[in-house]
Motif scaffolding. Structure first.
Motif: not given
Length: 120
Positions: A92-120
């Motif tokens: 991981f490039s920095n100590v907040f990289a995973l937090e940044d990824i999780l923040n994107v995944l928590e976006d309501p639009e991403m949550e809608r996509l998560a109803d279909r199993k997805s890969v990042v």
């Protein structure tokens, strides 16, 4: 929320250690939302080396079949709506990289996509 699937073939622990160290150093992460699994592609496990981290590590040994077989095994064993693949020599490039990824995944639009199993 996120399955991190780490593929391992014959790399020694010294090659894999930096990934686990940079994963362990992640800040702002709720480890209850993350499931870390190492898929050993016909190779040995790191039993004694995978305890004591901030996160729990599951291990799965499959017959040697190559990177695609290891990733497919990771997909079959995933339980979270999102899957992230790492090779064991990644970091991981920095100590907040995973937090940044999780923040994107928590976006309501991403949550809608998560109803279909997805890969990042």
């Amino acid at each position: 929320m996120l399955d991190i699937v780490i593929t391992h073939y014959t790399e020694p622990w010294e090659v894999c250690r930096p990934l686990f160290e940079t994963l362990d150093a992640q800040r702002g992460v709720d480890w209850d939302q993350i499931r870390v699994t190492v898929i050993h592609d016909g190779s040995w496990t790191f039993d004694e080396l995978l305890s004591g981290w901030a996160f729990q590590v599951r291990q799965l040994v499959i017959p040697h079949g190559g990177i695609s077989a290891a990733r497919n095994a990771g997909i079959r064993n995933a339980q979270e709506p999102w899957i992230m693949f790492c090779d064991c020599d990644d970091c991981f490039s920095n100590v907040f990289a995973l937090e940044d990824i999780l923040n994107v995944l928590e976006d309501p639009e991403m949550e809608r996509l998560a109803d279909r199993k997805s890969v990042v």
